[in-house]
Design an enzyme around this catalytic site. Structure first.
Site, mmCIF file in Angstrom:
data_model
loop_
_atom_site.group_PDB
_atom_site.id
_atom_site.type_symbol
_atom_site.label_atom_id
_atom_site.label_comp_id
_atom_site.label_asym_id
_atom_site.label_seq_id
_atom_site.Cartn_x
_atom_site.Cartn_y
_atom_site.Cartn_z
ATOM 1 C CB SER A 576 -0.906 0.014 1.236
ATOM 2 O OG SER A 576 -1.551 1.263 1.379
ATOM 3 C CE1 TYR A 589 -4.226 -1.697 5.115
ATOM 4 C CE2 TYR A 589 -3.526 0.575 4.750
ATOM 5 C CZ TYR A 589 -3.920 -0.664 4.252
ATOM 6 O OH TYR A 589 -3.995 -0.842 2.893
#
Length: 699
Positions: A576, A589
């Site tokens: 990501s 995250y």
């Protein structure tokens, strides 16, 4: 006795109600599909059907006789109307006037194009003269196990006479072609009451005045043969059982160990895909006393031989005292010996104009007590090759039970394998797709990015295993992709990437399905959003378990397979933008995604010497089709940015440098690039697919 499937009678499936309103070509199609629906009648791509039909000539308007016959490369079970070649019968008969004899029969194939009716683009097959010159309106040429068992017996002529009397004739071995067509015509003219003929070491020709009569004759003759074998072929088959059969789980475990190692040894020139078969017919053969002597004889029917090569390789494995490590240690020598034997066969049999020697590796691998493994350029071909060898096993069972089984003579086998017409057909084959023969496993495969990635890889010819924990979505994704690319190219496994046992089991299922692994796309994910003081330990651990530990577990399993396979490998992480650029309210995250990226770098270092490449794709804000952008995550990100949920997509688009939305297909394209040979000299790299974000520039 033949095995249960072989021993069962064929059912007459002809439905007069369906056929009543059909044209003759439509009845031919109907008959063909019925015959091809049962592998006891003929294998995929095997056999041929035809009908001679009166049609209006598009040039003269006169009625002319036209041969409708299955075209080159077709399959009677799945053929459609456009799969038939159509040729003028008067022109086919005229070819007799220019035929120069058996030494020149191959040149007659080129003349078939001049006989084409109505500009039909479907190429006529080499079998066309065999159908054209039989003076009957409807002709079937099938390869039934029960008939080939007769045809491949040492005394096949006597057996044919004994079983069928004068109703079915017999012709000696002759390679399919123009001359055999003339032989069939001569037989029919000299035996007007015969309803068919057995071709030695080949198959069955039957005929009739109507489509229904031809169909019923074909299945009736096959059923007569099945009944005769039931009465005459007493057990035990293949000389009786000599070795034990392992339990199903043990058989699968052995196959999972063997398949990637064999695949690595035989894929140097062309990537291979595997198929495993432990059906009862196979197990009867691979545990039998006569396994090795029968296997050494090879197959008899040309269609069987072309799919399975001169002979199989019998693996040195003792199911009574299983020692898989000993077997694995002996594989290099066994594979090398097979190659040397094949090269010697080529040198013994080659002609002055023979094509260069092709792949010398075996197609069929027989494992005592375990089953049969087949390898080919793709899954469908590997599976079909296995089906053909099962037919060959049934033939050997029948022939050796009532007589002496006879394989195709070596020179005849070579002349078929290296037939110049066959070589020309191979040269016309389209160039393989960029990922043909490659096997990929995609975690999170049922989600937006995962399914788009699977679709992109399959578009380029790869076989794909979808791994996910969402069973409903997984099933839907498999059905969708199988419908688009074919069932042979996709499998699915329920896999929780945080469980060692589930990961090991899922990868094992992939090995059993396709024989190895080339590409791992680690994409399973989740997303969470919370201020650090509100982040529970459970939430932190959940992110780490899935996004860090999960990526470690699947990579470790892939590395183990790659190292056993010894053919390199390719891992692509879907990380990501957040792994490089921090975001507020998402510490768990972002940290887990950063761990992913660093893990990839570590693995790139470890795998390089073994040609294992590891790279990363960093998406950002892929909302469409994404499972993680449903429910709470969307709401949490909207709250973090103090906006409405339906404003998020525009927000992410506008904050990007290129002012563009990012879709699953965009991520899939980057993954394909890293998984393909286009990036063969790249490892340890990151590709950002985020429409531009200065914070996530790599440095």
């Amino acid at each position: 006795m033949l095995d249960k499937q072989q021993g069962a009678r064929l059912t007459n499936l002809w439905d007069e109600g369906k056929a009543a309103g059909m044209t003759e070509p439509e009845k031919l199609l109907y008959r063909s599909n019925l015959l091809g629906s049962d592998k006891r009648i003929t294998n995929y791509g095997g056999g041929n059907t035809s009908a001679k039909v009166m049609e209006k000539d598009p040039l003269t308007g006169e009625m002319v006789e036209v041969l409708w016959v299955k075209g080159s490369g077709g399959d009677v079970g799945t053929i459609k109307m456009d799969g038939f070649a159509t040729l003028y019968m008067d022109k086919l008969r005229a070819l007799k006037g220019i035929y120069r004899g058996v030494e020149f029969e191959d040149e007659m194939v080129g003349y078939l194009l001049h006989c084409t009716f109505n500009l039909n683009p479907r190429a006529a097959s080499i079998d066309t003269p065999l159908h054209a010159y039989v003076p009957k309106a409807h002709v079937d040429h099938m390869h039934p196990d029960a008939i080939i068992a007769i045809a491949a017996s040492k005394n096949s002529k006597e057996l044919t006479q004994k079983i069928f009397g004068n109703e079915i004739g017999w012709l000696p071995w002759k390679r399919p072609g123009y001359e055999l067509g003339l032989w069939l015509e001569k037989f029919c003219l000299e035996n007007p009451s015969a309803r068919g003929v057995v071709l030695e070491s080949h198959g069955l020709f039957t005929w009739g005045d109507t489509a229904k009569e031809a169909y019923e004759t074909t299945i009736g003759i096959i059923n007569r043969a099945i009944a005769w074998f039931e009465a005459e072929n007493a057990p035990p088959a293949f000389g009786g059982q000599a070795k034990p059969t392992l339990a199903p789980a043990e058989r699968a475990a052995v196959a999972k160990k063997l398949m990637p190692v064999i695949r690595g040894m035989i894929s140097a020139e062309e990537n291979k895909v595997g198929h495993f078969d432990d059906s009862q017919a196979v197990l009867d053969f691979v545990t039998s006393t006569n396994l090795e002597p029968l296997a050494a004889l090879g197959t008899s029917c040309p269609d069987h031989f072309l799919r399975t090569k001169i002979r199989p390789l019998v693996i040195d494995f003792d199911p009574a005292k299983p020692d898989i490590e000993k077997t694995l240690a002996g594989l290099p020598e066994a594979v090398a010996a097979y190659r040397a034997d094949y090269a010697a066969y080529y040198e013994r049999c080659k002609r002055v104009d023979s094509p260069a020697m092709r792949d010398p590796n075996a197609v069929v691998y027989l494992v005592p007590g375990v089953g049969m493994i087949t390898f080919a350029k793709d899954k469908a071909t590997a599976r079909i090759s296995g089906e053909f060898y099962v037919n060959a096993i049934n033939v050997m069972r029948g022939a050796s039970g009532v007589s002496t089984y006879v394989g195709l003579p070596e020179q005849e086998a070579f002349d078929i394998e290296y037939w110049l017409l066959e070589e020309a057909k191979l040269q016309r084959m389209p160039k393989p797709k960029s990922l043909a023969g490659r096997i990929a496993l995609v975690t999170g495969g049922a989600g937006g990015i995962g399914k788009a990635t699977a679709n992109r890889l399959m578009q380029e010819g790869a076989c794909v295993v979808l791994a996910d924990i969402d069973e409903a979505a997984l099933e839907a994704a498999q059905i969708e992709l199988a419908g688009r690319y074919g069932k042979d190219f996709v499998r699915s496994v329920n896999m929780n990437v945080t469980s060692e046992a589930a990961v090991e089991s899922g990868f094992g299922d992939a090995l059993l399905a396709f024989g190895g692994l080339d590409i791992l796309v680690s994409n399973a994910g989740l997303a969470s959003s919370a201020a650090v003081e509100d982040t529970t330990l459970a939430l932190w651990n959940k992110n780490m378990d899935i996004l860090a530990t999960g990526y470690f577990l699947v990579s470790r399993e892939a590395f183990r397979i790659f190292r056993n396979q010894r053919a390199g490998g390719n891992i692509v992480f879907v990380a990501s933008k957040n792994g490089l650029a921090a975001s507020p309210g998402a510490s768990a995250y972002c940290t887990a995604k950063a761990a992913e990226i660093h893990l990839a770098r570590c693995l790139a270092l470890e795998g390089a010497a073994a040609q294992i490449r590891v790279n990363v794709v960093n998406p950002d804000a892929v909302l469409r089709g994404s499972k993680i952008w449903t429910g709470e995550w969307k709401e949490q990100r909207a709250a973090a940015y103090k906006m409405e949920v339906d404003e998020l997509e525009a927000h992410y688009r506008e904050r990007s440098m290129l002012k563009r939305s990012v879709f699953p297909e965009d991520i899939a394209e980057a993954i394909y690039f890293l998984a393909s040979d286009m990036s063969a000299k790249s490892t340890g790299n990151i590709i950002n697919v985020d429409a531009g974000n200065a914070q996530s520039f790599t440095r």
